[in-house]
Design an enzyme around this catalytic site. Sequence first.
Site, PDB file in Angstrom:
ATOM      1  N   GLY A  36       0.606  -5.464   0.613  1.00 43.10           N
ATOM      2  CA  GLY A  36      -0.463  -5.679  -0.363  1.00 43.10           C
ATOM      3  C   GLY A  36      -0.008  -6.419  -1.604  1.00 43.10           C
ATOM      4  O   GLY A  36      -0.795  -7.138  -2.232  1.00 43.10           O
ATOM      5  N   ALA A  60       0.823  -1.204   0.000  1.00 40.88           N
ATOM      6  CA  ALA A  60       0.000   0.000   0.000  1.00 40.88           C
ATOM      7  C   ALA A  60       0.860   1.258   0.000  1.00 40.88           C
ATOM      8  O   ALA A  60       1.999   1.267   0.474  1.00 40.88           O
ATOM      9  CB  ALA A  60      -0.921   0.004   1.216  1.00 40.88           C
ATOM     10  N   GLU A  75       3.255  -5.530   7.652  1.00 36.89           N
ATOM     11  CA  GLU A  75       2.296  -4.684   8.364  1.00 36.89           C
ATOM     12  C   GLU A  75       2.571  -4.603   9.868  1.00 36.89           C
ATOM     13  O   GLU A  75       2.307  -3.565  10.487  1.00 36.89           O
ATOM     14  CB  GLU A  75       0.873  -5.191   8.114  1.00 36.89           C
ATOM     15  CG  GLU A  75       0.380  -5.015   6.687  1.00 36.89           C
ATOM     16  CD  GLU A  75       0.751  -6.177   5.766  1.00 36.89           C
ATOM     17  OE1 GLU A  75       0.243  -6.214   4.640  1.00 36.89           O
ATOM     18  OE2 GLU A  75       1.562  -7.046   6.189  1.00 36.89           O
ATOM     19  N   GLU A 120      -0.260  -9.908  -0.662  1.00 38.66           N
ATOM     20  CA  GLU A 120      -1.665 -10.296  -0.562  1.00 38.66           C
ATOM     21  C   GLU A 120      -2.289 -10.526  -1.941  1.00 38.66           C
ATOM     22  O   GLU A 120      -3.142 -11.409  -2.108  1.00 38.66           O
ATOM     23  CB  GLU A 120      -2.433  -9.238   0.228  1.00 38.66           C
ATOM     24  CG  GLU A 120      -2.121  -9.300   1.715  1.00 38.66           C
ATOM     25  CD  GLU A 120      -2.656  -8.122   2.496  1.00 38.66           C
ATOM     26  OE1 GLU A 120      -3.375  -8.336   3.487  1.00 38.66           O
ATOM     27  OE2 GLU A 120      -2.359  -6.967   2.114  1.00 38.66           O
TER      28      GLU A 120
END
Length: 302
Positions: free
Chosen positions: A114, A65, A137, A117
Site C-alpha cells: 500500500g 497494509a 502482495e 500504491e
Amino acid sequence: MTQLVLCESRDRVAVLTLNRPEKLNALNYALIDRLLDMLDRIETDDAVRAVILTGAGERAFSAGADIHEFSVSVAAGADVALRDFVMRGQRLTARLEAFRKPVIAAVNGIAFGGGCEITEAVPLAIASDRALFAKLEINLAMPPTFGGTQRLPRLAGRKRALELLLTGEAFSAARAVELGLVNRIVPQAELMPAAHDLARRIITHSQAAVASILTAVARGINLSIAEGLLVEAEQFARIVPTADLREGLDAWIERRKPAYDGSWTHITRPSEARRASLALDRLADQGETATRPFMLGWKRQK
C-alpha cells in the site's frame, strides 16, 4: 493516545506524516480514515496550497497494509474484507490521485504494498536514496487491492509492471525513477528540503490554474485524446471568469509579477461563469461530436 497522522503547516504547505514508526507506518484502518479526514479539511483550507506526505522514523514511508488487521477481515468473509479493506484503500488512493491541490510524496524509506500504491497515486513524488519499493502482495497469495494492478501498468508499461507484480521483488529508487513512479532521487538529508522546494515552486502560481491542471490530467489520462481535449477545454472554461486569469494576463502585458487572489474559487464575473457552466452542460449532453464547434466558439471569443 498516539496521533496516527501528524500535521504541520508552514509557508502554505501542510506536511502529513504517517505516524506508526514502530509498525513501519503500516496502514491500519484508523490511520487511513484519519488521513482521509485530514485531506478533506485541507482541500477547503485556502491557507494550505500544497501537501507533502511522508513517514515517521528513519526506516519506512509505509510498509503497506496492516496484515494482522486485514487478516481478521479476510476471516470474516469476502464482503467484510471488500468493505473494510479494499474499498477503504481504494478510496484513499483515488482521493490522493484526484486531489485539487498538489500532493508530493516524500518517500523516506521502504514503500511496500500500500505504501507503493500511495506513491503511484499521488501526482508527484521524491525518493530518498534509502527508499526501497516492492509489490509484495503476491507473497500473500493475493493481488494488490489499492489500485496497484491498474496504476503501475499505466506508469511503467504492462510488461515492466507485471514483472514486479508477479515476482514481488524489491526495486530501488533508481528503478522507480526509470519506471516513472517517482520524479527524482535525493540524499536522505535533503529529502524534506527538496519536497518543500518543489512545493514552493508550484504554489507561486495561481491556485486555480494548479487545480485545473491537476484535474485535467487526472481525469483525462486514461481517455481517448478527443475525450481528453474535452476535459482540457472544460477546465479552461471554468478558469475564464476567475480573478487569477485576469491578473495573470494583466501582469504579463504590464511586465510585472502577478499577485493572485489565493483562492481557486474566487470568481469576478458570475454571469460569465454561469454561461460557461451551461455551455459545458450542453457539451456533455451532446457528446464528443461537440468538441470541434466548442473549441471554435472559444476561438471566436478571443
